[in-house]
Design an enzyme around this catalytic site. Structure first.
Site, PDB file in Angstrom:
ATOM      1  N   HIS A   1       2.994  -3.301   6.713  1.00 45.47           N
ATOM      2  CA  HIS A   1       1.917  -2.351   6.493  1.00 45.47           C
ATOM      3  C   HIS A   1       1.928  -1.274   7.559  1.00 45.47           C
ATOM      4  O   HIS A   1       2.744  -1.302   8.487  1.00 45.47           O
ATOM      5  CB  HIS A   1       0.562  -3.078   6.531  1.00 45.47           C
ATOM      6  CG  HIS A   1       0.316  -3.939   5.338  1.00 45.47           C
ATOM      7  ND1 HIS A   1      -0.637  -3.652   4.391  1.00 45.47           N
ATOM      8  CD2 HIS A   1       0.905  -5.090   4.934  1.00 45.47           C
ATOM      9  CE1 HIS A   1      -0.639  -4.589   3.453  1.00 45.47           C
ATOM     10  NE2 HIS A   1       0.293  -5.482   3.768  1.00 45.47           N
TER      11      HIS A   1
ATOM     12  N   GLU B   1       1.511   3.490   2.948  1.00 46.83           N
ATOM     13  CA  GLU B   1       1.964   2.934   4.237  1.00 46.83           C
ATOM     14  C   GLU B   1       3.485   2.842   4.166  1.00 46.83           C
ATOM     15  O   GLU B   1       4.055   1.869   3.676  1.00 46.83           O
ATOM     16  CB  GLU B   1       1.299   1.585   4.494  1.00 46.83           C
ATOM     17  CG  GLU B   1      -0.222   1.732   4.664  1.00 46.83           C
ATOM     18  CD  GLU B   1      -0.979   0.410   4.662  1.00 46.83           C
ATOM     19  OE1 GLU B   1      -0.332  -0.643   4.831  1.00 46.83           O
ATOM     20  OE2 GLU B   1      -2.216   0.429   4.492  1.00 46.83           O
TER      21      GLU B   1
ATOM     22  N   HIS C   1       0.875  -1.156   0.000  1.00 49.25           N
ATOM     23  CA  HIS C   1       0.000   0.000   0.000  1.00 49.25           C
ATOM     24  C   HIS C   1       0.915   1.209   0.000  1.00 49.25           C
ATOM     25  O   HIS C   1       1.642   1.459   0.960  1.00 49.25           O
ATOM     26  CB  HIS C   1      -0.920  -0.002   1.228  1.00 49.25           C
ATOM     27  CG  HIS C   1      -1.947  -1.099   1.169  1.00 49.25           C
ATOM     28  ND1 HIS C   1      -2.392  -1.763   2.285  1.00 49.25           N
ATOM     29  CD2 HIS C   1      -2.608  -1.634   0.122  1.00 49.25           C
ATOM     30  CE1 HIS C   1      -3.309  -2.665   1.920  1.00 49.25           C
ATOM     31  NE2 HIS C   1      -3.446  -2.608   0.605  1.00 49.25           N
TER      32      HIS C   1
ATOM     33  N   GLU D   1       1.616  -4.912  10.904  1.00 51.76           N
ATOM     34  CA  GLU D   1       1.147  -3.519  10.943  1.00 51.76           C
ATOM     35  C   GLU D   1       2.048  -2.798  11.936  1.00 51.76           C
ATOM     36  O   GLU D   1       2.128  -3.198  13.106  1.00 51.76           O
ATOM     37  CB  GLU D   1      -0.307  -3.480  11.412  1.00 51.76           C
ATOM     38  CG  GLU D   1      -1.260  -4.282  10.531  1.00 51.76           C
ATOM     39  CD  GLU D   1      -1.711  -3.492   9.301  1.00 51.76           C
ATOM     40  OE1 GLU D   1      -1.398  -2.297   9.217  1.00 51.76           O
ATOM     41  OE2 GLU D   1      -2.379  -4.108   8.427  1.00 51.76           O
TER      42      GLU D   1
END
EC number: 3.4.17.10
Lengths: 426, 485
Positions: free
Chosen positions: A198, A67, A64, A292
């Protein structure tokens, strides 16, 4: 990679390569939609070569494009490993000598450019997330979860679900070039362990991402649920923010009820179809988790150092997880490697296959296991193994071909005849 | 277990030959030329080798499909069962090519007639070992005193004789334990064999006792019984013999000498008879020469061919060994059928497969080595392809970048970045060289070779430019730095 930040990325990687040319190599797995190279920095004692028996590892960040923390962390990591190697850090030296580490700081350079080009400090939550075609790359992979769930109910393969992979991929018009490049990459190199980086929350997420019933939240365990939890914890435990039980959720109304010890099952958090993580597990031998790493998707540059501090130990420790379980070679009685042999573990409905040199790696949590090696035309061999936490236990297999067995029987017959005549002595 | 495979394999091979011989030797109620024709058509040597090999291959294919259909046979051991099943389905695969008549006929023909021992003798004649030119006193031969090959009864008799002669029950134990180990017989069969041997032994003793007023077994018999109990034999079955032994035991006798004399005499007789057997062999109307004694193996053309291929001098031993193996197999399979271990039909199936298997083995031996399927596949091939496409892509991208650079506004920034880049690269290169120096010193190696390093790096830089990993100007910068060192 064109564009200012793209050049900076390249500059950083080239610098690492120039500093450590004997243990690094830069290569590209393809191009983004807008023609930016998808660069990978490889680190090993023999860059460019798969050494038989040496496990392959990868980190992929920034799929992404907005990110950004992971992208920067991987650059830091490359510099760190190179520096530490030259400074004689034995842990790092061992790691680089015994692993082949692949770092892809940006899988979506187009998206990143878009995100980074936004004026001002506050970046939009969505700008730059998808690729230049507007495709969310983490929903773009062939959905193999659906297939495995069917197979669980009705019987069928429990591994390598994408049949005729190359053909399926090349002819699939829905796949973005970035997705295609990564899939080819996964097919080319026998990756054992991987993580994709991420931002937007802080947790280590593991398979399966897609729920079985299709509901939005449901714990969806894979056959390797135990091992995946162990892997996810191996990352989170060294990240003080991630593993902090008192940490408040990133946003007030966030539902982090599924987070425990800094880890979460994907489906339990929220259902994600077509993700790269599950695709790895279901199309290849590779175990992948999703990291994450920051509440803020595209934080200020001056925060990067902090993020590096928070994640440095986790990033290194997670790579070391690749040296767990059992590993070895499957060969025939003449010592020739048997590639694409199946390595299965009793009680775990997910099989591995051997790579070109007959080598395999089967990540396992500590315990006692029965490991079987089989291949068409050969007699299956089963071995019992007691597996510690680490390092990986070496278990080799020598498989007898059916033809050899027949020949063996004939020889035994002759021996028997000799014995009979000697005994009876008529 | 491999030995179990062998056992099964052995047995069925025996049955095969047995049946084949029976078609020509046994008078049967329904025997007709038709049957023979049908059967002969199956296994005549006239069939070209290629065809047979092809059939063997298709049998193998049929095996894979047939295997799934087989239900477990009523055999003892599980693994034996699987082999059994496999071979059986292999047979079925082959069978599917036959007419349906043949199995029925075979069953009729195949009733083992225990009462008439002469029948089995005749059967054995068909492949008289003497006609193969073997030495009579070849220790590896397995024949009667009169030259005809052994039957099941003969074997029992022989064992009994041996025990009697050597006064050692250990003979039996050795044989039986080996047979058990190889899976040729089950425990039940071992018991039956024991019983039969015991009976034969008892007869022997009685006979000799009558002849020479020798009575009674030695204390061996008591040991025998004890061992038999240990083996877990059926005590009921043993009752009669035991009782008999007990009676005899009371009347101990000497005359082991006489026994030995008998033995010697027997041995002499054996020594005297080679010529007789030769004559006998020819007298029995087998008009073929020793060489053609293999004629009867025409039903096994591949075996025949294998034997033919062993025609050099050093192969003689192997050839003879193979022949006697075949014959012994036949005898033992007959015994197994007699004991009811396998049905005649099953035996026939395995017999039919024997030649096919020999064909396969021969084929393998003839140098058609088994080639493993090529699993090398994806990794190697894709990389090559990828490299090609990447090189292509790199070229295209370079052109694209050249175009882009000329139009984009970050052209100036490229230039201003150059000094920054140069510095960074210089820094990196210096670190590398420092490390090399230190590293080589630590390892006791010679000082690093700067020119070699420079060449290597130049090469890498070019390769990277080509692949689009670094821009040409970056590459030039790097080369410049190296040349300035």
């Amino acid at each position: 990679a064109s564009g200012k930040r793209g050049r900076e990325l390249r500059k950083a990687l080239v610098s690492v390569w120039l500093q450590c040319p004997t243990i690094t190599r830069i290569y590209t797995i393809g191009e983004s939609f807008e023609g930016r190279e998808l660069l990978v920095l490889e680190m090993s004692d023999n860059p460019g070569t798969h050494e038989p028996g040496e496990p392959e590892f990868k980190y992929i960040a920034n799929m992404h494009g907005n990110e950004a923390v992971g992208r920067e962390l991987l650059i830091y990591l490359a510099q760190y490993l190179c520096n530490q190697y030259q400074q004689g850090n034995e842990t790092i030296i061992d790691l680089i000598h015994n692993t082949r580490i692949h770092l892809m700081p940006s899988m979506n350079p187009d998206g990143f450019e878009k995100a980074a080009s936004q004026p001002g400090e506050i970046k939009d939550w969505f700008v730059g997330r998808s690729n230049a075609q507007g495709v969310d790359l983490n929903r773009n992979f062939p959905d193999l979860d659906r297939i495995i769930y069917i197979n669980e109910r009705e019987g069928g393969a429990n591994n390598h679900l994408l049949q005729n992979m190359k053909k399926a991929v090349d002819e699939n018009t829905k796949l973005a070039p970035e997705t295609k490049s990564v899939i080819h990459w996964i097919m080319d190199i026998p990756f054992v362990l991987s993580a994709n980086l991420h931002g937007g929350d802080v947790v280590a997420n593991y398979p399966y991402d897609e729920t079985r019933t299709g509901s939005t939240h449901e714990y969806s365990a894979s056959p390797d649920d135990v091992m995946f939890k162990s892997l996810a914890r191996a990352y989170s435990m060294y990240n003080p923010v991630m593993s902090d039980p008192q940490r408040p959720p990133c946003r007030k109304n966030d539902d982090d009820s599924s987070f425990k010890d800094g880890i979460t099952n994907g489906g339990a958090w929220y259902s994600v179809p077509g993700g790269m993580q599950d695709f790895n597990y279901l199309s290849s031998n590779c175990f992948e988790i999703t990291l994450e790493l920051s509440c803020d998707k595209f934080p200020n540059e001056d925060t990067l150092k902090n993020y590096w501090d928070q994640n440095r130990n986790s990033l290194v420790n997670y790579i070391e997880q690749v040296h767990r379980g059992v590993k070895g070679f499957v060969r025939d009685l003449q010592g020739n490697p048997i590639s694409n042999a199946t390595v299965s573990v009793e009680g775990i409905d997910h099989d591995m296959t051997t790579a070109k040199d007959g080598d395999y790696w089967r990540l396992l949590a500590p315990g006692n296991y029965k490991v079987a090696a089989s291949a068409p035309g050969y007699l299956t061999v089963i071995k019992k193994v007691a597996v510690p936490y680490s390092p990986a236990t070496r278990v080799d297999f020598e498989l007898e071909s059916l033809m050899e067995r027949k020949e063996e029987e004939r020889e035994e017959l002759m021996d028997w005849w000799k014995m009979m005549s000697e005994t009876l002595n008529f | 277990m491999a030995s179990k495979h062998v056992g099964v394999f052995v047995l069925f091979q025996l049955l095969v030959l047995n049946v084949v011989s029976q078609t020509s030797a046994f008078p049967t109620p329904t025997a007709s030329t038709d049957d023979k024709t049908v059967y002969n058509r199956q296994l005549t040597e006239e069939r070209p080798l290629q065809e047979q090999i092809a059939e063997a291959d298709s049998v193998k294919a049929a095996l894979q499909s047939a295997e799934s259909k087989r239900s477990a046979a009523s055999k003892d051991a599980g693994s034996e069962q699987d082999d059994f099943t496999m071979l059986k389905s292999l047979a079925d695969g082959q069978k599917s090519k036959e007419t349906t008549e043949v199995p029925v006929k075979k069953e009729d023909q195949y009733v083992p007639d225990e009462s008439d021992s002469t029948k089995s003798r005749r059967l054995a004649e068909d492949y008289d070992s003497t006609k193969n030119g073997m030495e009579y006193d070849d220790p590896e031969s397995f024949r009667q005193v009169d030259g005809t090959p052994l039957t099941a009864e003969d074997i029992v008799q022989k064992i009994a004789n041996k025990i009697y002669e050597e006064d050692d029950r250990g003979v039996f134990d050795r044989i039986v334990s080996k047979l058990l180990k190889l899976g040729l017989i089950t425990d039940n069969q071992a018991d039956t064999l024991e019983y039969q041997v015991a009976e034969a032994l008892q007869d022997l003793i009685t006979k000799n006792a009558k002849n020479n007023e020798i009575e009674g077994a030695e204390s061996n018999d008591q040991e025998t019984r004890g061992e038999q109990d240990d083996q877990g034999s059926d005590t009921d079955a043993w009752e009669p013999p035991r009782r008999r032994y007990n009676e005899d035991e009371d009347e101990e006798e000497e005359d082991e000498d006489e026994v030995e004399d008998e033995v010697d005499r027997d041995a002499e007789e054996e020594g005297d008879t080679p010529d007789n057997t030769w004559d006998k062999g020819t007298e029995e109307g087998n008009e073929v020469s020793p060489e053609d004694g293999l004629q009867d193996l025409q039903y096994f053309p591949n075996f025949y061919r294998l034997l033919k291929s062993l025609d050099s001098e050093q192969d003689t031993q192997e050839r003879e060994t193979l022949i006697t193996i075949m014959k012994t197999l036949i005898d033992f399979v007959k015994m197994m059928v007699k004991y009811g271990t396998i049905t005649p039909e099953e035996g026939v199936s395995y017999l039919e497969n024997l030649d096919a298997m020999i064909a396969m083995q021969t084929k393998n031996k003839l140098g058609k080595s088994l080639v493993l399927p090529d699993f090398a596949g994806p990794n190697g091939k894709n990389l090559d392809e990828d490299d090609n496409t990447k090189a292509e892509a790199a070229k295209m991208q370079k052109e694209y970048e050249n175009l882009k650079d000329s139009t984009k506004e970050d052209q100036p920034s490229t230039e201003t970045n150059q000094p920054g880049k140069s510095e960074t690269y210089l820094e990196a290169i210096r670190k590398n060289i420092e490390w090399l120096k230190k590293h080589n010193k630590d390892e006791g190696k010679d000082d690093y070779d700067l020119s070699k390093l420079k060449d290597f790096m130049d090469q890498q830089v070019d390769s990277y430019i080509e692949k689009g990993i670094i821009a040409k100007d970056e590459g030039d910068t790097i080369k410049r730095i190296y040349s300035s060192l």
